[in-house]
Motif scaffolding. Structure first.
Motif, short mmCIF file in Angstrom:
data_model
loop_
_atom_site.label_atom_id
_atom_site.label_comp_id
_atom_site.label_asym_id
_atom_site.label_seq_id
_atom_site.Cartn_x
_atom_site.Cartn_y
_atom_site.Cartn_z
N SER A 319 0.83 -1.20 0.00
CA SER A 319 0.00 0.00 0.00
C SER A 319 0.86 1.25 0.00
N LEU A 320 1.97 1.21 0.71
CA LEU A 320 2.88 2.36 0.71
C LEU A 320 3.46 2.59 -0.68
N LEU A 321 3.84 1.50 -1.34
CA LEU A 321 4.43 1.62 -2.67
C LEU A 321 3.42 2.18 -3.66
N THR A 322 2.17 1.72 -3.58
CA THR A 322 1.14 2.21 -4.49
C THR A 322 0.93 3.71 -4.32
N ALA A 323 0.82 4.14 -3.07
CA ALA A 323 0.64 5.57 -2.81
C ALA A 323 1.85 6.37 -3.25
N TRP A 324 3.03 5.84 -2.97
CA TRP A 324 4.27 6.55 -3.33
C TRP A 324 4.43 6.66 -4.84
N ALA A 325 4.18 5.56 -5.55
CA ALA A 325 4.41 5.54 -7.00
C ALA A 325 3.46 6.46 -7.75
N ASN A 326 2.31 6.79 -7.14
CA ASN A 326 1.34 7.64 -7.82
C ASN A 326 1.48 9.12 -7.45
N ARG A 327 2.47 9.45 -6.66
CA ARG A 327 2.74 10.87 -6.35
C ARG A 327 3.37 11.55 -7.55
N ARG A 328 2.97 12.80 -7.80
CA ARG A 328 3.50 13.53 -8.94
C ARG A 328 5.01 13.74 -8.83
N ASP A 329 5.50 14.05 -7.61
CA ASP A 329 6.93 14.31 -7.47
C ASP A 329 7.75 13.04 -7.73
N VAL A 330 7.15 11.87 -7.43
CA VAL A 330 7.84 10.61 -7.70
C VAL A 330 7.92 10.37 -9.20
N ARG A 331 6.80 10.59 -9.90
CA ARG A 331 6.78 10.41 -11.36
C ARG A 331 7.77 11.35 -12.02
N GLU A 332 7.85 12.57 -11.52
CA GLU A 332 8.80 13.53 -12.09
C GLU A 332 10.23 13.09 -11.83
N ALA A 333 10.49 12.58 -10.62
CA ALA A 333 11.84 12.13 -10.29
C ALA A 333 12.27 10.95 -11.14
N LEU A 334 11.32 10.07 -11.46
CA LEU A 334 11.62 8.90 -12.28
C LEU A 334 11.54 9.21 -13.78
N HIS A 335 11.12 10.43 -14.11
CA HIS A 335 11.01 10.86 -15.51
C HIS A 335 9.99 10.04 -16.29
N VAL A 336 8.87 9.76 -15.63
CA VAL A 336 7.76 9.12 -16.33
C VAL A 336 7.11 10.16 -17.23
N SER A 337 6.88 9.83 -18.49
CA SER A 337 6.34 10.78 -19.44
C SER A 337 4.98 11.32 -19.01
N GLU A 338 4.75 12.59 -19.27
CA GLU A 338 3.47 13.21 -18.95
C GLU A 338 2.33 12.60 -19.75
N VAL A 339 2.67 11.91 -20.83
CA VAL A 339 1.64 11.25 -21.64
C VAL A 339 0.81 10.29 -20.79
N TYR A 340 1.44 9.76 -19.74
CA TYR A 340 0.78 8.75 -18.91
C TYR A 340 0.34 9.29 -17.56
N ASP A 341 0.16 10.62 -17.47
CA ASP A 341 -0.24 11.23 -16.20
C ASP A 341 -1.57 10.70 -15.68
N LYS A 342 -2.48 10.36 -16.58
CA LYS A 342 -3.80 9.92 -16.15
C LYS A 342 -3.87 8.42 -15.88
N ILE A 343 -2.76 7.74 -16.07
CA ILE A 343 -2.72 6.30 -15.82
C ILE A 343 -2.22 6.05 -14.41
N LYS A 344 -3.02 5.37 -13.62
CA LYS A 344 -2.65 5.09 -12.24
C LYS A 344 -1.73 3.87 -12.19
N TRP A 345 -0.66 4.00 -11.41
CA TRP A 345 0.22 2.85 -11.22
C TRP A 345 -0.44 1.85 -10.27
N GLU A 346 -0.45 0.59 -10.66
CA GLU A 346 -0.94 -0.48 -9.82
C GLU A 346 0.06 -1.61 -9.80
N ARG A 347 0.13 -2.30 -8.69
CA ARG A 347 1.11 -3.37 -8.58
C ARG A 347 0.85 -4.48 -9.61
#
Length: 471
Positions: A319-347
């Motif tokens: 649960s911690l990982l799911t919440a962490w991975a969906n934070r905007r600052d985490v996505r930015e740090a990992l350089h996940v493309s903005e194209v996938y901003d609306k896609i929720k990360w799930e385990r």
């Protein structure tokens, strides 16, 4: 250095060879930005994690990640993320993590690692099991989610830099990768023999609790649950007699067998299938289909779903990982493309759960057994390690031993204990044929993903095996 890769979609499993080769080609072309990530674990392994993202847009990127939300200071590892196009049109994008070896990157084995699937993410491996970073379990919220360096890490996948072409290369994975890994290894060996470029210095493969033959693996479950005292001798003997030893393809008119199987199901209804010693996690809705246990043959196979079909055991880390991975600052740090901003990360992607009654929209499950690929590999200069957590009901070690025996290998070393920290960590056997050798090992107390609940033991086991040392 070693490379571990997580495969997330069965439709592309045989593209991995071309992916690996094309990536290596791209590495030698300075004008290309596509790179594979490589992750290495301390003293010997490269670690790479890949996520398949289908997109019409070609994303070219490569980023070095120096800091992450939740980790104090700069990362003490070399972490790279980015996207790599797969296929002729590059319209399928692999998001990757690459961690460079902390040992000797120029000589350490490369390991392409695959986690459970075909629907689950490797981020949980990078951050949760044998990756270089793990949760500090004393922190209660994802906003803090403080990480710490995993002292027992491996690190996972590679297929990028040509300077590593001479490094020993291994394929690895767990669970559903029992179908994928031998197929991919077979393709790589065939490609090398056919003179394809670049030549991959493949040395072998390893798989944990591998789904290998649907019928035989599943059919071994009744015998296994009896052996570990989850059903009585009387229940087992009656079921065995009335079902004639066949618990998978059951005659719908065999009412005695169906009745006995319902008794077995009732005994197992509140048992964690991934590790019989772990509690059931109702909060994750693990048993949202538990009513199926009260139905007969129509739901029989649903009660024994493929390894990815049920939710994971209770875990604060999940649960911690799911919440962490969906934070905007985490996505930015990992350089996940903005194209996938609306896609929720799930385990895990529930849309890819296998159901015998329905045709999946996400993928085609058309490989019932990978034993034939293992047999082909016995004619190659190849090493194999097959290990099983001995408390796993989904893919019991008994079924694994059965298909290993069907390879008709010569027994080199019979059943004996192997040790970690001066304690028995499991039991092992070794087989050989021609230039092929296979080591089988159990992990004492291990579950379906033994590298999670017995990560220290598994780390030691893999390190020793990859170093060509006996367990």
């Amino acid at each position: 250095m070693r490379v571990y890769v997580q495969v997330e979609d069965t439709r592309d499993m045989l593209k991995i060879r071309s992916f690996a080769r094309s990536t290596m080609k791209l590495q030698s072309q300075s004008h290309q930005q596509h790179r594979n990530l490589v992750k290495q674990f301390k003293n010997m392994v490269l670690f790479v994690v890949l996520f398949l993202i289908v997109s019409l847009e070609v994303i070219e990127s490569r980023f070095h990640v120096q800091t992450l939300p939740g980790f104090v200071g700069n990362l003490p590892i070399t972490l790279e993320t980015g996207y790599i196009g797969v296929g002729e049109a590059d319209n399928e994008q692999w998001f990757y993590y690459f961690v460079e070896s902390e040992g000797n990157p120029e000589k350490d084995p490369l390991v392409l690692w695959g986690a459970a699937g075909p629907s689950c993410s490797t981020l949980s491996i990078l951050m949760g099991t044998i990756g270089p970073i793990t949760f500090n379990k004393t922190i209660p919220t994802s906003e803090e989610a403080i990480f710490e360096i995993n002292p027992y890490r491996l690190t996972k996948w590679f297929v990028d830099h040509p300077k590593f072409l001479n490094n020993p290369f291994y394929l690895g994975g767990v669970s559903y990768n029992g179908i994928l890994v031998p197929m991919i290894a077979h393709e790589i060996y065939n490609g090398n023999e056919a003179g394809e470029y670049p030549q991959i210095n493949i040395k072998g493969y390893f798989i944990g609790n591998p789904l290998t033959d649907i019928h035989d693996d599943y059919n071994s479950r009744v015998t296994f649950v009896h052996r570990v005292a989850l059903i009585s001798d009387a229940i087992y003997e009656s079921t065995k007699e009335n079902c004639h030893g066949e618990y998978f393809n059951v005659d719908p008119n065999n009412t005695l067998c169906l009745h006995d199987l319902q008794v077995v199901f009732k005994c197992l209804e509140r048992i964690n299938k991934e590790n019989i010693l772990d509690p059931i996690c109702d909060t994750l809705d693990t048993f949202k289909n538990s009513h199926l246990f009260r139905r007969s043959l129509a739901s029989f196979k649903d009660n024994w779903l493929l390894p990815q079909a049920q939710a994971q055991p209770c875990s604060e880390d999940s649960s911690l990982l799911t919440a962490w991975a969906n934070r905007r600052d985490v996505r930015e740090a990992l350089h996940v493309s903005e194209v996938y901003d609306k896609i929720k990360w799930e385990r895990c992607n529930d849309s890819m759960v296998f159901d015998y009654r329905k045709k999946s929209k996400s993928y085609t499950y058309n490989i019932a057994s990978s034993v034939a690929y293992h047999k082909h590999l016995t004619y190659s200069n190849c090493r194999a390690l097959i290990y099983s957590g001995d408390h796993d009901t989904k893919v019991p070690y008994l079924g694994t031993l059965n298909w290993i025996k069907s390879l008709n290998l010569s027994l080199v070393n019979d059943w004996r204990p192997w040790f970690f920290d001066k304690q028995v960590a499991g039991y092992t056997m070794k087989y050989s044929a021609r230039d092929y050798n296979l080591t089988f090992a159990t992990v004492k107390g291990g579950g379906h993903q033994a590298d999670s609940n017995k990560f220290k033991e598994c780390s030691s086991m893999l390190t020793r095996w990859l170093s060509n040392n006996a367990l």
